[in-house]
Design an enzyme around this catalytic site. Structure first.
Site, short mmCIF file in Angstrom:
data_model
loop_
_atom_site.label_atom_id
_atom_site.label_comp_id
_atom_site.label_asym_id
_atom_site.label_seq_id
_atom_site.Cartn_x
_atom_site.Cartn_y
_atom_site.Cartn_z
N ASP A 225 0.89 -1.22 0.01
CA ASP A 225 0.01 -0.08 -0.11
C ASP A 225 0.73 1.18 0.05
O ASP A 225 2.12 1.33 0.66
CB ASP A 225 -0.74 0.06 1.31
CG ASP A 225 -2.20 0.98 1.19
OD1 ASP A 225 -3.32 0.17 1.08
OD2 ASP A 225 -1.93 2.04 0.70
N ASN B 235 3.72 2.34 -4.58
CA ASN B 235 2.80 2.60 -5.60
C ASN B 235 2.79 1.47 -6.76
O ASN B 235 3.81 1.57 -7.54
CB ASN B 235 2.58 4.04 -6.02
CG ASN B 235 1.33 4.22 -6.93
OD1 ASN B 235 0.84 3.14 -7.28
ND2 ASN B 235 1.02 5.30 -7.37
N CYS C 7 -22.83 8.81 -10.22
CA CYS C 7 -24.34 8.97 -9.53
C CYS C 7 -25.43 9.07 -10.61
O CYS C 7 -26.54 8.12 -10.71
CB CYS C 7 -24.51 10.04 -8.65
SG CYS C 7 -23.41 10.14 -7.09
P1 ATP Z 1 -11.25 5.99 0.63
O1 ATP Z 1 -11.06 5.84 -0.66
O2 ATP Z 1 -12.83 5.91 1.08
O3 ATP Z 1 -10.58 7.16 1.22
P2 ATP Z 1 -9.23 4.44 1.26
O4 ATP Z 1 -8.18 5.14 0.45
O5 ATP Z 1 -8.56 3.73 2.50
O6 ATP Z 1 -10.64 4.87 1.51
P3 ATP Z 1 -9.86 1.61 0.50
O7 ATP Z 1 -10.93 1.20 -0.62
O8 ATP Z 1 -10.41 1.23 1.93
O9 ATP Z 1 -9.60 3.00 0.40
O10 ATP Z 1 -8.86 0.57 0.50
C1 ATP Z 1 -8.04 0.72 -0.82
C2 ATP Z 1 -6.45 0.77 -0.56
O11 ATP Z 1 -5.72 0.51 -1.78
C3 ATP Z 1 -6.01 1.89 0.17
O12 ATP Z 1 -5.30 1.84 1.50
C4 ATP Z 1 -5.13 2.60 -1.10
O13 ATP Z 1 -4.14 3.37 -0.24
C5 ATP Z 1 -4.72 1.12 -1.65
N1 ATP Z 1 -4.04 1.58 -3.06
C6 ATP Z 1 -5.07 2.00 -4.11
N2 ATP Z 1 -4.04 2.22 -5.07
C7 ATP Z 1 -2.94 1.76 -4.86
C8 ATP Z 1 -1.64 1.58 -5.71
N3 ATP Z 1 -1.63 1.94 -7.08
N4 ATP Z 1 -0.77 0.99 -4.87
C9 ATP Z 1 -0.88 0.70 -3.67
N5 ATP Z 1 -1.84 0.74 -2.95
C10 ATP Z 1 -2.99 1.34 -3.57
#
Ligand code: ATP
Length: 324
Positions: free
Chosen positions: A67, A113, A232
């Site tokens: 993450d 990322n 939406c």
């Molecule tokens: P919200 O989108 O509601 O603010 P969130 O960012 O925690 O919440 P979630 O849907 O709960 O999102 O979790 C998705 C997770 O995937 C997040 O922790 C985000 O940081 C991670 N993530 C998304 N894209 C990538 C990426 N390209 N590389 C690594 N991690 C990623």
């Protein structure tokens, strides 16, 4: 005196006790194999963090966590992270909590990322690493769980798994937090790119029309070009339910994580049926399922290679099946 004193039946704190029970009941043949498995979880948010905790409590051998984000106070309406972890990277905070829950699990934290060139390379090489169980064929992990919340990251996981011939599961929660889905993806059988170029996408949009992530995945639309308002409007039926998000996000994340982990255990320990696709619409308590076929016109070269390998190996598979 009618109340049974349960104190004598001390709850078994052994992390394998749940799986042991499954073995006693004849559902799982050898629960101890759970310790040999490695699972990669991409996205340690509302679904990924909960799935990681469940697998840790089951006694999984190794978890690789990916993450790029940090824990924020806004994440406290979900399960897992604690207020004192605000500011830590999600992967490090997860390792802290999970190692307290079960110190036997080998935990690897990758704060990166996966859609950047460097992040993708590290992701690929970490999946290839077989140091945990050198005798394993293929990659160093048994399953990849995608728990991300955007199209680009899903496609990066898909690309890596196609190239590595790695089975993976995809998950998603709708923007309004009232529905979700999980999907099993086996490179020779299908991938998200197959869906983007097939009529199946229309079906997915139909049965999972509450879930904007599936819509985006299935249609190949760049979600950065879509404003929330337009999403939406696409799903006006559920417009009013965006207000539910704040209240139901932890619940839907828990449900999807539960479905994902149950399917992970079935896949790894070889019991029950692992659905190719399972949706959940909480408003109607509706669980759609469906099967998908490989798309011979898939736009992804690695997917086509996997399909060809599978077809070429068919005579050998048939001969082996006959010999049994
Ligand atoms: P919200 O989108 O509601 O603010 P969130 O960012 O925690 O919440 P979630 O849907 O709960 O999102 O979790 C998705 C997770 O995937 C997040 O922790 C985000 O940081 C991670 N993530 C998304 N894209 C990538 C990426 N390209 N590389 C690594 N991690 C990623």
């Amino acid at each position: 005196s009618k109340v049974k004193d349960m104190s004598a039946e001390v709850v078994d704190s052994n992390p394998y006790s749940r799986l042991m029970a499954l073995q006693r009941m004849g559902i799982v043949k050898n629960y101890e194999r759970i310790r040999e498995f490695s699972v990669a979880i991409v996205g340690v948010g509302g679904v990924g963090s909960v799935a990681a905790e469940m697998l840790t409590r089951c006694g999984i051998g190794r978890l690789l966590l990916y993450d790029y984000d940090k824990v924020e106070l806004a994440n406290m309406n979900r399960l897992f992270f604690r207020p004192e972890q605000v500011g830590m990277t999600k992967t490090d905070a997860a390792v802290q909590t999970l190692s307290d829950i079960n110190p036997d699990v080998v935990l690897e934290s990758y704060t990166l990322n996966i859609t950047t060139v460097q992040g993708f390379d590290t992701f690929m090489s970490s999946l290839r690493n077989k140091s945990f169980c050198p005798s394993k064929e293929g990659t160093g992990v048994d399953l990849v769980l995608s728990c991300v919340d955007n199209y680009e990251a899903r496609m990066a996981v898909n690309q890596a798994c196609n190239e590595l011939n790695q089975t993976w599961m995809e998950s998603g929660v709708s923007e309004d937090a009232v529905s979700g889905h999980i999907q099993l993806l086996i490179p020779w059988r299908n991938c998200l790119f197959c869906l983007c170029t097939s009529f199946v996408c229309v079906f997915i949009v139909y049965i999972d029309s509450l879930n904007h992530t599936s819509f985006v995945v299935a249609s190949g639309v760049d979600e950065r070009t879509l404003k929330r308002g337009s999403l939406c409007r696409i799903f006006t039926y559920y417009n009013d339910n965006f207000i539910t998000k704040k209240y139901t996000q932890h619940a839907i994340g828990g449900v999807v994580a539960g479905l994902l982990v149950q399917n992970t255990l079935k896949f790894l320990l070889n019991f029950g049926y692992v659905s190719p696709y399972l949706g959940y619409n909480s408003l109607k308590d509706y669980f759609p399922t469906m099967a998908m076929k490989p798309n011979p016109q898939c736009s992804n070269a690695a997917c086509l290679e996997r399909q060809e390998e599978y077809t070429l190996a068919k005579p050998a598979r048939d001969a082996a099946a006959k010999a049994k």
